[in-house]
Design an enzyme around this catalytic site. Structure first.
Site, short mmCIF file in Angstrom:
data_model
loop_
_atom_site.label_atom_id
_atom_site.label_comp_id
_atom_site.label_asym_id
_atom_site.label_seq_id
_atom_site.Cartn_x
_atom_site.Cartn_y
_atom_site.Cartn_z
N HIS B 164 0.90 -1.28 0.06
CA HIS B 164 0.15 0.00 0.20
C HIS B 164 0.72 1.14 -0.01
O HIS B 164 0.52 2.22 0.43
CB HIS B 164 -0.79 0.03 1.06
CG HIS B 164 -1.82 -1.23 1.51
ND1 HIS B 164 -3.02 -1.11 0.94
CD2 HIS B 164 -1.55 -2.41 1.95
CE1 HIS B 164 -3.36 -2.53 1.10
NE2 HIS B 164 -2.67 -3.34 1.94
N SER B 285 15.03 20.38 -17.63
CA SER B 285 13.85 21.01 -17.99
C SER B 285 14.32 22.23 -19.01
O SER B 285 15.55 22.82 -18.63
CB SER B 285 13.33 21.49 -16.70
OG SER B 285 12.42 22.64 -16.90
N LYS B 291 16.38 20.73 -12.34
CA LYS B 291 15.61 19.51 -12.74
C LYS B 291 16.77 18.56 -13.45
O LYS B 291 17.45 18.84 -14.16
CB LYS B 291 14.42 19.66 -13.82
CG LYS B 291 13.50 20.49 -12.93
CD LYS B 291 12.72 19.88 -11.65
CE LYS B 291 11.93 18.86 -12.24
NZ LYS B 291 10.78 18.69 -13.14
N GLU B 298 10.01 7.12 -16.64
CA GLU B 298 8.88 7.68 -17.03
C GLU B 298 8.06 7.01 -18.29
O GLU B 298 7.00 6.18 -18.36
CB GLU B 298 8.51 8.96 -17.16
CG GLU B 298 8.65 9.80 -16.00
CD GLU B 298 8.56 11.36 -16.18
OE1 GLU B 298 9.83 11.99 -16.65
OE2 GLU B 298 7.59 12.06 -15.97
#
Lengths: 466, 466, 466, 466
Positions: B164, B285, B291, B298
């Site tokens: 969880h 970025s 970043k 992803e």
């Protein structure tokens, strides 16, 4: 600790919680309405677990005996419809455990030693899916038997074979039906493979990391008839691949049933008129008194959709879930139960529909008499007399165009006319223009010729009796 | 008949048609843009077919030689990028056949004797899918090797195991990574099963009913390395089960990659900080200079979506199609090619990403030091001293609640306080409160303990070298 | 003709059938288990139909009165749980009609004049979907209200905004929550559009071709509150676009809930620690006493899967169905009912979960203090002093790299060091390095600055009270 | 800082990175192959952004002029096919920006001031989708026009209307075709609603939190013709609802085309023979010279599958993504571009297919002459003479059964025989047994009667000229 009494005491995890669960949460996250049907699998697993705990000295023989008797008693209650299901206990597992403690006292609380709901629910799903695979296999075999019988009865019944829903070449009905036999054979093989991967036991994985108790999962697996254990506990509780693979097998069965359903709907249309379904397998219209609707065939076609939906749902559910157990996995059950039920009943009814349907061999033969279906044979005739196939095809195409412009069959063309399209045309070509002859000529392996169909029937018989 | 010249003459079916095909139709129904990549498979199949035609006396040895040389020449042209692809010739098959006739004259038109595009395209897809399965297997093995190496290096690196997404129990990183190893192992087994079902030859099925020429498909299958023939010609040309099964295998690989990708995204977040990806496997970025985005992870997570889409597309395509061939089947290719390409490259890059990523064992160990993760061990401690597990769980839950209310670890609770929750608590419990000890105790099969992980590594090594 | 007695007589279509329907077929094609819940809609439609029949002189006023009283009586029976449902009567429609005839005699058989089950079931679905859209809208509004209240309370609570799950720039919690407000606003607008297309009445279409009775469907539509009639009867009975469009709206609601659920799961993880859920909205573990699992948030994430599955199922069901009605359409109900129920309860519980959750503003603020999140502001600082943004970005990136290599915040870099990266860096840059300042600067429309958030709140309030 | 030279210098984010991106990563995460087609939208957005920056004094008028001229120059290069696309620059946005800097020097780097790729790519997608919606609408209108013309020409052509693919009641071809007209009308309305939600500008949202520059997004929106701005910047960059809604609209168009395609495939089959397609819209077989395959209609049926797949892919992609931007969103493009292209060309070719197809009114009329289709009219005849409809239906059903048992039409039954089924049968019933009369009687709104069809045509004309 039951002595504390109250509803909360039945919950397996109340200790650190100050507030009661909101009833809406109980409803939302509880799964009793769905997973209740796993009670047999749950008890079977618990019996094996309890016996192992005793064998390993983790609980005493007396405790194990009490647990076993308690569980057997619960099984009787459930079968008799007398079990007091309590929604607030979340799921089938906790209902049974709480009832066990009610029945045999605190030692019932020892059943959950060295076990978590995570591996317990995984075990139950493995037991359930294994059973369902067997149930699907049995129904597939039943449908194959019906196809086999009909095929055997129709080795001489001709109908047009279609491509692009255009009449293509004559085939026998036996050949056409056997195509389905072999589709369903692949389904059975696919299920057998899925069964091997289902046949792995997750119990002993605990919540995710194994357990510190000296368990013997190998003996539990043996008692439950499993082929082996998972290798890794995190994988064991996080894995639903076996469920989704079984759903995929069901989806392909659905595809095959939908193709069969579509053909039966077509063949039941007046325009084809190839099949007459039994009154008992059709229904009427509330308004149109003449209607006799092929509703069973329509639903055979439709049901695949539900299975596709379940498959998509389950794949999406699993996507991007981190290890190990997440409650998302609980949503596998409504999707799976509904889809497998839908396929099982569809297989049964497809079998009955086939068995009771009458094929209109007269209508089929009449359609197959259209001699444009023999244009390939005309081209082959030229090719076998030395014309490159492309030339033969072109010449025959022109002959067809001429006949079509006159609204006449090919056999109405004069040999002299044919010769204008290709010098190798002669009277001999007229002799090949019968659908029976065309079918008989297709004697290559796989083909619709009698030898090939006989071999297919033989293979089918062997597969049915394997 | 090439002597007629003109574009129409190249078309394999012009005979009965009076009008030219509309260019928009050529574009809409043509598939050259997609199926061009099957040229090797198409030529391989045609070579075997031509040789068999000669062996069977259907064409002459000289004709077969000319065809073989012509096809080999065409293969060279295509490889060199010099082949004159013509969209108006619909697909790769007709482009190659028309070119063959250009090269060797009318006898090129004999290649298509005893064959239809229906069984030809089915053959090409079988050859292609068989190859793709092998390519997937090889890449899966590569990814497994990377997981194996990382696991071997991290048998002593602890991190929290999660359920969880809450910290549950400590595990080793080796154990966590091996969970993925075994997922991908199942993928390989599933692909091997799909390969068996792909390894059936459809050539000889003709358009749908077999052929009247005395072909020998068994020898063709042998030359092309197939395990067997289809049993039924209508099934052979109508079947795309092997494609959709392979897509399903790819979808499950996608699921596994998405789970791995999700975990890597989480672990790369500052809040976890468990992994440091190499600069070469992240990007920045356009606006935020600080970043370092885990873009590869992803997309590993995202790509499954495309494969699910392709799977749904193909299932839907097949649903309710009557026998035998329908043009709908042609749409299998864009879906399949795109999905398999997407999975293959994802497997490669996942391997490289893993190999180049550094696990921050300090951050992982720090997170695993949270001793609430050892609450199960406390409960087990009580249970092993005779308390029913339910009682033990409840008592430990209360201890956790007390510690949490103080914002302190469990080990900060006094033994006397613990005793108020359960009489079996004593000082001994403090000794178990180390994550290393907890891991070591989980020595049951499948568990995260050293013995089990060693056995898993041994099994993994065997599977890698199988 | 009820006087004939027997089960068969109740069936609306027995006339031309010689054999009874097979019980398995009744089970397979019957839909009573599913469509029973449409009884109110069915009766509502029948009442309006009966009144119209009387107004048009098709039945007598006395007959209409008897029918109306009978139907009202049946409604009472059903509500009281006393209605004798009979599975063999196929569906809710035939159960009600048969009961009506039992109650009022043969004139009950006049209710079905000028009507078919095809337009009747279409009508019931329109009434049902219209109601469900309203129910979804109301629940969406409730969730928006909860988001609005939380946002209003947290206009000054800072947390990191994330892209790629990497900390990107500081935002306020109000701003973050309002992003969801506006997603759900789009859902409401989408539902309102779907409602317009649902709000068309199909009754009067008959089986597919209209009716020869002088009906007045316009007055029926008025009584039932419909915005209009279908233009074409075949479309009216074949159309389920309104159902699938509503399922699509539900699927997008599911997407939004899944994004919210995922964020809540993340925020509830120890590593983030941004949210503390109420005990009543979490559950524990059967084995790990310390666990407090965000189960509601997990199911919010998971439930979208079921809706996707239903959407795929329904689209697939409709694909390639010829006109007009086919029984496949009947399968729309289980998919639709399940999916809409799942979304409705998810919206309710999401609302309650949000209302009872406490955001840990301390943890959020601490995470937002990471001054790497202000790198964009540093680059903007340079850009506002004349540096092209690309230069400014590059210089700042180098500053970040230097600070990161030291494990220090940006503000620990000396101005002189900064100057080596770009001459426009000076002490002023240090003043901008606070998250509050950064948030305040983002005052452009849509931005996270106070003015923009205030405007968003104002807009949200207006939308809530529209 | 371009003066640094080298490949790295072109990258918009290299500052903090020590190592070069791996080429496989460039290939995997880059999107140039797909998003290149957005170049016009990207430049359009950049032009408006640059002008606004100047208006707001963020850059100088001279800088803005240089940027505008540079971008216009780039547009010319791209159109002329002379633009040097560089894969290593990731995407269309960075290619254009890098080229701008090459062309006009460092001030090109000012274009990205107050903007992020996150809002930039969102803007481009909004511009693209808005355009695609218009393109779909135009093609839908074209198809509607073709349906309208065919309907107008066939108001007196009768054919059987089907339910369950069984002949049900006679209808006119005009009526049948108009059912499709109104389906596509709903598609247009749905697209118009989706367009309103697409017509919101995200530019100004920055990376996720807005910007600290004094931008004026309202004026940009005006220049780009947008109806409004997003309210919230996080929503603006995270939202792809408008894409998935458009894909859903495309999926429903696909459903409608698939239903039309299926009917045309059926009608082109010999067994129906209702339509003769133009040679230019059919193709032949490589082996069967007689074949004329309805390939366009088959692909109209098939193409929906691809769109369903894309829809599922995109929904799955969005599920459970945390805010705000994640690279997963980049995968929206291949799915969307492919699906919308597939639907656009399908609409075009469906229009051409309809326009060039000839309906065989003789075959249709012959099928409609089957007087079992008038059984409803017989029952209505009884009902209009006072029999409860249920009685009338039963009596007619028996008459049908009798006629069917004799293999005769209904009109061959003697009035006396009919009377045995119901006393209200008399000679009058014979007068109603013509399909023309049956059609004429269905004069209720929506029905197939002439008045209703005329009203439908009138409505269709108005909608086409709206």
């Amino acid at each position: 600790m039951p002595s504390e009494g109250g509803k909360g005491s039945l919950k397996p995890w109340g200790g650190r919680f100050a507030a009661e669960t909101d009833p809406l949460v109980v409803e939302y996250t509880g799964s009793l309405g769905t997973d209740r049907r796993l009670w047999r699998h749950d008890i079977m697993g618990s019996l094996a677990h309890a016996r192992m705990l005793a064998r390993q000295g983790i609980i005493s023989p007396e405790e194990a005996d009490a647990i076993v008797r308690g569980l057997e008693d619960i099984a009787r209650e459930i079968e008799a419809g007398e079990f007091p299901w309590r929604t607030e206990l979340e799921d089938v597992h906790m209902n049974i455990e709480a009832r066990l403690i009610e029945k045999i006292g605190p030692s019932g609380g020892k059943l959950h030693t060295a076990r978590s709901r995570n591996d317990q629910v995984a075990l139950d799903m493995h037991l359930y899916i294994r059973e369902e695979i067997d149930a699907l296999d049995q129904r597939l075999k039943g449908l194959q038997a019906a196809l086999f019988e009909k095929a055997r009865a129709h080795t001489a019944s001709l109908l047009p074979g279609y491509t692009h829903l255009q009449r293509a070449q004559p085939v026998t009905l036996a050949h056409h039906l056997l195509a389905y036999f072999f589709m369903f054979q692949r389904d059975r093989e696919r299920l057998a493979d899925a069964r091997r991967r289902t046949d792995m036991m997750p119990l002993g994985a605990g919540a995710l990391a194994g357990t510190s108790f000296p368990i013997d999962p190998v003996s539990v697996a043996k008692e439950l008839g499993f082929g082996g254990l998972y290798a890794n506990s995190m994988d064991a509780v996080a894995d639903r691949d076996f469920v989704v693979e079984t759903l995929f097998c069901a989806a392909l069965i659905g595809v095959h049933l939908s193709r069969l359903g579509e053909e039966l709907v077509l063949w039941a249309a007046s325009e084809f008129g190839f099949v007459e379904m039994d009154d008992a397998y059709t229904t009427g219209s509330s308004i149109m008194p003449q209607k006799k609707n092929p509703v069973v065939a329509e639903l055979l076609r439709a049901r695949a959709s539900r299975v596709f939906g379940a498959l998509v749902g389950l794949l999406t559910l699993l996507k991007a879930l981190p290890l190990a157990y997440n409650l998302d996995l609980q949503e596998d059950k409504p999707l799976t139960f509904d889809a497998l039920d839908a396929v099982k009943v569809s297989l049964e009814i497809a079998t009955a529909l086939l068995e009771t349907s009458k094929f209109r061999v007269d209508r089929m033969r009449a359609a197959a008499a259209d001699d444009y279906l023999l244009a390939t044979d005309m081209a082959d005739y030229l090719a076998s007399r030395g014309a490159p196939f492309r030339e033969a095809h072109l010449a025959t195409g022109k002959a067809v165009a001429l006949a079509a412009s006159r609204g006449l069959p090919l056999r109405a063309l004069a040999p002299a006319e044919l010769k204008t399209f290709h010098p190798a045309f002669d009277e001999g070509v007229l002799e090949i223009l019968s659908p029976e002859a065309a079918v008989n000529r297709r004697s290559s392996p796989m083909g619709t010729g009698p030898g090939s169909v006989k071999a297919q029937l033989e293979l089918a018989r062997r597969l049915l009796h394997a």
